[in-house]
Design an enzyme around this catalytic site. Sequence first.
Site, PDB file in Angstrom:
ATOM      1  N   GLU A   1       0.800  -1.233   0.000  1.00  0.00           N
ATOM      2  CA  GLU A   1       0.000   0.000   0.000  1.00  0.00           C
ATOM      3  C   GLU A   1       0.837   1.290   0.000  1.00  0.00           C
ATOM      4  O   GLU A   1       0.610   2.190   0.801  1.00  0.00           O
ATOM      5  CB  GLU A   1      -0.954  -0.018   1.194  1.00  0.00           C
ATOM      6  CG  GLU A   1      -1.875  -1.222   1.186  1.00  0.00           C
ATOM      7  CD  GLU A   1      -2.770  -1.322   2.411  1.00  0.00           C
ATOM      8  OE1 GLU A   1      -2.692  -0.450   3.291  1.00  0.00           O
ATOM      9  OE2 GLU A   1      -3.555  -2.286   2.484  1.00  0.00           O
TER      10      GLU A   1
ATOM     11  N   ASN B   1       2.050  -5.203  -3.164  1.00  0.00           N
ATOM     12  CA  ASN B   1       0.643  -5.497  -2.857  1.00  0.00           C
ATOM     13  C   ASN B   1      -0.120  -4.211  -2.568  1.00  0.00           C
ATOM     14  O   ASN B   1       0.369  -3.345  -1.834  1.00  0.00           O
ATOM     15  CB  ASN B   1       0.613  -6.407  -1.607  1.00  0.00           C
ATOM     16  CG  ASN B   1      -0.728  -7.023  -1.325  1.00  0.00           C
ATOM     17  OD1 ASN B   1      -1.341  -7.620  -2.206  1.00  0.00           O
ATOM     18  ND2 ASN B   1      -1.210  -6.889  -0.094  1.00  0.00           N
TER      19      ASN B   1
ATOM     20  N   HIS C   1     -10.505  -5.922  -2.415  1.00  0.00           N
ATOM     21  CA  HIS C   1     -11.593  -5.783  -1.441  1.00  0.00           C
ATOM     22  C   HIS C   1     -12.726  -5.049  -2.163  1.00  0.00           C
ATOM     23  O   HIS C   1     -12.627  -3.847  -2.420  1.00  0.00           O
ATOM     24  CB  HIS C   1     -11.138  -4.959  -0.234  1.00  0.00           C
ATOM     25  CG  HIS C   1     -10.051  -5.608   0.564  1.00  0.00           C
ATOM     26  ND1 HIS C   1     -10.261  -6.745   1.321  1.00  0.00           N
ATOM     27  CD2 HIS C   1      -8.751  -5.290   0.749  1.00  0.00           C
ATOM     28  CE1 HIS C   1      -9.132  -7.090   1.927  1.00  0.00           C
ATOM     29  NE2 HIS C   1      -8.204  -6.220   1.585  1.00  0.00           N
TER      30      HIS C   1
ATOM     31  N   GLU D   1      -6.262 -10.619  -1.247  1.00  0.00           N
ATOM     32  CA  GLU D   1      -7.092 -10.385  -0.055  1.00  0.00           C
ATOM     33  C   GLU D   1      -8.561 -10.314  -0.447  1.00  0.00           C
ATOM     34  O   GLU D   1      -9.315  -9.478   0.063  1.00  0.00           O
ATOM     35  CB  GLU D   1      -6.668  -9.079   0.645  1.00  0.00           C
ATOM     36  CG  GLU D   1      -5.207  -9.056   1.042  1.00  0.00           C
ATOM     37  CD  GLU D   1      -4.800  -7.797   1.788  1.00  0.00           C
ATOM     38  OE1 GLU D   1      -5.680  -7.021   2.241  1.00  0.00           O
ATOM     39  OE2 GLU D   1      -3.581  -7.555   1.910  1.00  0.00           O
TER      40      GLU D   1
ATOM     41  N   ASP E   1     -12.306 -10.177  -0.892  1.00  0.00           N
ATOM     42  CA  ASP E   1     -13.610 -10.277  -0.230  1.00  0.00           C
ATOM     43  C   ASP E   1     -14.573  -9.387  -0.995  1.00  0.00           C
ATOM     44  O   ASP E   1     -14.177  -8.400  -1.614  1.00  0.00           O
ATOM     45  CB  ASP E   1     -13.570  -9.961   1.278  1.00  0.00           C
ATOM     46  CG  ASP E   1     -12.865  -8.660   1.632  1.00  0.00           C
ATOM     47  OD1 ASP E   1     -12.776  -7.756   0.776  1.00  0.00           O
ATOM     48  OD2 ASP E   1     -12.417  -8.535   2.791  1.00  0.00           O
TER      49      ASP E   1
HETATM   50  O1  G3I Z   1      -5.245  -7.911  19.054  1.00  0.00           O
HETATM   51  C1  G3I Z   1      -5.821  -6.677  19.510  1.00  0.00           C
HETATM   52  C2  G3I Z   1      -6.599  -6.901  20.758  1.00  0.00           C
HETATM   53  O2  G3I Z   1      -5.739  -7.323  21.791  1.00  0.00           O
HETATM   54  C3  G3I Z   1      -7.288  -5.581  21.133  1.00  0.00           C
HETATM   55  O3  G3I Z   1      -8.108  -5.788  22.244  1.00  0.00           O
HETATM   56  C4  G3I Z   1      -8.127  -5.077  19.977  1.00  0.00           C
HETATM   57  C5  G3I Z   1      -8.758  -3.728  20.277  1.00  0.00           C
HETATM   58  O4  G3I Z   1      -8.969  -2.979  19.115  1.00  0.00           O
HETATM   59  O5  G3I Z   1      -7.312  -4.935  18.841  1.00  0.00           O
HETATM   60  C6  G3I Z   1      -6.711  -6.137  18.411  1.00  0.00           C
HETATM   61  O6  G3I Z   1      -5.929  -5.881  17.292  1.00  0.00           O
HETATM   62  C7  G3I Z   1      -6.617  -5.682  16.071  1.00  0.00           C
HETATM   63  C8  G3I Z   1      -6.075  -6.648  15.041  1.00  0.00           C
HETATM   64  O7  G3I Z   1      -6.681  -6.412  13.789  1.00  0.00           O
HETATM   65  C9  G3I Z   1      -6.315  -8.109  15.428  1.00  0.00           C
HETATM   66  O8  G3I Z   1      -7.660  -8.388  15.436  1.00  0.00           O
HETATM   67  C10 G3I Z   1      -6.400  -4.261  15.617  1.00  0.00           C
HETATM   68  O9  G3I Z   1      -7.024  -3.361  16.510  1.00  0.00           O
HETATM   69  C11 G3I Z   1      -6.964  -4.064  14.236  1.00  0.00           C
HETATM   70  O10 G3I Z   1      -6.589  -2.783  13.758  1.00  0.00           O
HETATM   71  C12 G3I Z   1      -6.401  -5.106  13.312  1.00  0.00           C
HETATM   72  O11 G3I Z   1      -7.012  -4.966  12.053  1.00  0.00           O
HETATM   73  C13 G3I Z   1      -6.338  -5.564  10.984  1.00  0.00           C
HETATM   74  C14 G3I Z   1      -6.050  -4.514   9.926  1.00  0.00           C
HETATM   75  O12 G3I Z   1      -5.434  -5.121   8.812  1.00  0.00           O
HETATM   76  C15 G3I Z   1      -5.119  -3.431  10.443  1.00  0.00           C
HETATM   77  O13 G3I Z   1      -4.759  -2.543   9.429  1.00  0.00           O
HETATM   78  C16 G3I Z   1      -7.236  -6.623  10.406  1.00  0.00           C
HETATM   79  O14 G3I Z   1      -7.376  -7.699  11.351  1.00  0.00           O
HETATM   80  C17 G3I Z   1      -6.640  -7.168   9.113  1.00  0.00           C
HETATM   81  O15 G3I Z   1      -7.576  -7.993   8.470  1.00  0.00           O
HETATM   82  C18 G3I Z   1      -6.309  -6.029   8.182  1.00  0.00           C
HETATM   83  O16 G3I Z   1      -5.687  -6.553   7.036  1.00  0.00           O
HETATM   84  C19 G3I Z   1      -5.361  -5.593   6.040  1.00  0.00           C
HETATM   85  C20 G3I Z   1      -4.148  -6.084   5.312  1.00  0.00           C
HETATM   86  O17 G3I Z   1      -3.093  -6.319   6.220  1.00  0.00           O
HETATM   87  C21 G3I Z   1      -3.703  -5.113   4.224  1.00  0.00           C
HETATM   88  N1  G3I Z   1      -4.788  -4.822   3.331  1.00  0.00           N
HETATM   89  C22 G3I Z   1      -6.018  -4.370   3.959  1.00  0.00           C
HETATM   90  C23 G3I Z   1      -6.489  -5.380   5.008  1.00  0.00           C
HETATM   91  C24 G3I Z   1      -7.784  -4.941   5.604  1.00  0.00           C
HETATM   92  O18 G3I Z   1      -7.626  -3.750   6.331  1.00  0.00           O
END
Ligand code: G3I
Length: 474
Positions: free
Chosen positions: A171, A212, A249, A278, A280
């Site tokens: 990105e 990516n 996405h 990715e 969806d």
């Molecule tokens: O693990 C913590 C947890 O301990 C805490 O209580 C909670 C509170 O918000 O957060 C948890 O972490 C989260 C993490 O996902 C695990 O679930 C983060 O806040 C959250 O920001 C994070 O989101 C991820 C996101 O990337 C961050 O940018 C998504 O799971 C993940 O699917 C997403 O993936 C991205 C790709 O890497 C790049 N392309 C876009 C895609 C979708 O955004």
Amino acid sequence: MDKVLARGSGSTTGRRRSRVALVSAAAGVALVAASVTLATSASAGTTLGASAAEKGRYFGTAVAAYKLSDATYVGILNREFNMVTPENEMKWDATEPSQNQFNYTNADRIVSHAQANGMRVRGHALAWHSQQPGWAQNLSGTALRQAMVNHITRVATHYKGKIYAWDVVNEAFADSGGVRRDSNLQRTGDDWIEVAFRTARAADPGAKLCYNDYNTDNWTWAKTQAVYNMVRDFKARGVPIDCVGLQSHFNSGSPYPGNYRTTLENFAALGVDVQITELDIEGSGTTQATTYGNVVKDCLAVSRCTGITVWGIRDSDSWRASGTPLLFDGNGNKKPAYTAVLDALNAGGTTPPPPTTTPPPTSAPPTTPPPTTPPPSGNGCTASLVTNQWQGGFVTTVRVTAGATALNGWAVALTLPAGASLVNTWNAQPSATSGAVTFRNVSYNGQVGAGTTTEFGFQGNGTAPGGTPTCTAG
Ligand code: G3I
């Protein structure tokens, strides 16, 4: 994420083609369609991974380590998929929470699970403006550049030989204007992307290296064109890039475009693989299923579209759960979208197969090339250098090869050019940081079997050392 999102749209995916999904057909038509499918592809697979493999592709999913104790989740994962991408566990904040303190626990769980179940791994992501640890967010300039190089080197080295493809840079382009995204990494200099790729290649020469991004699906968009131009430039200048990942996405604000296949074809024509990384698609029922089917058909029509990864297993696993964008419902049941994907993978005759002149890569895992240095006759070992040099700095990997007798300790001596200095060393202990330096083994890599190798590395400022260093046993 800075995307314009239309969450939970549920019913529309914008522009779409007029094809009719098998799953939406009336019962009688469906029966006819089913018999046609059977007649045209007698060996059709019954799972996503097996069916994709029959077409020379993989079918993968994002996996969260903490869900590997969920029996329903793991049951679907092991049955359906042959590629996994750690959803968050290989990101910078997860793998290097404090500078130079690496934590691979959760990522290793996913890699181990994949290996134990015959799946390959897409690494995600080495350099990204988002999900950086706080210490990196606070760095800038040379310090950040060096931290990025060190991070890439260490993580890619840890997983060397275990990764099918790395999202080396994620990105890096702005959503509009066809320009780079402003970020702390971008502010270290325009060359940060190619430095990231060269560093990853030096660390794991067997992994495919991908750029990516999202919103690069519509061929007419400025962002797509900008990424295309960068890849074309990299190929022209020999920057090591092997693949482009289209995140894909899709939702009503960012719909599946009618020219998606054109985008895949044009990137592939640059001489890189294309991967849907990715996927969806927000929505439900027939509409969602049709779009999923079209994406699969587009990939199968482009010989260098080597695989598809969906961003999660069940709708409830999705980062956009309210948009129900995945192939399984919250209970793990197959949705119409699943059937559309499987049918598209199994279809014979309705979708152009990949040309046989340029087949996609085989599914053999990357292997570490054998040492090119002949066994020594003198000091009991030899050493060779592989260096990634950029303006003002370098990373060097040193391969130590034992001779006819196993080593019980080794030392590698070399001289850094005037003005050069070591910043960081891994898997060895240096005697100095400039001038003549002797690197000795550390506790865990002193014993090297006859004819086998071990590696260490260092990062430095200035000009890298050249030539052949002296290796001494003991
Ligand atoms: O693990 C913590 C947890 O301990 C805490 O209580 C909670 C509170 O918000 O957060 C948890 O972490 C989260 C993490 O996902 C695990 O679930 C983060 O806040 C959250 O920001 C994070 O989101 C991820 C996101 O990337 C961050 O940018 C998504 O799971 C993940 O699917 C997403 O993936 C991205 C790709 O890497 C790049 N392309 C876009 C895609 C979708 O955004």
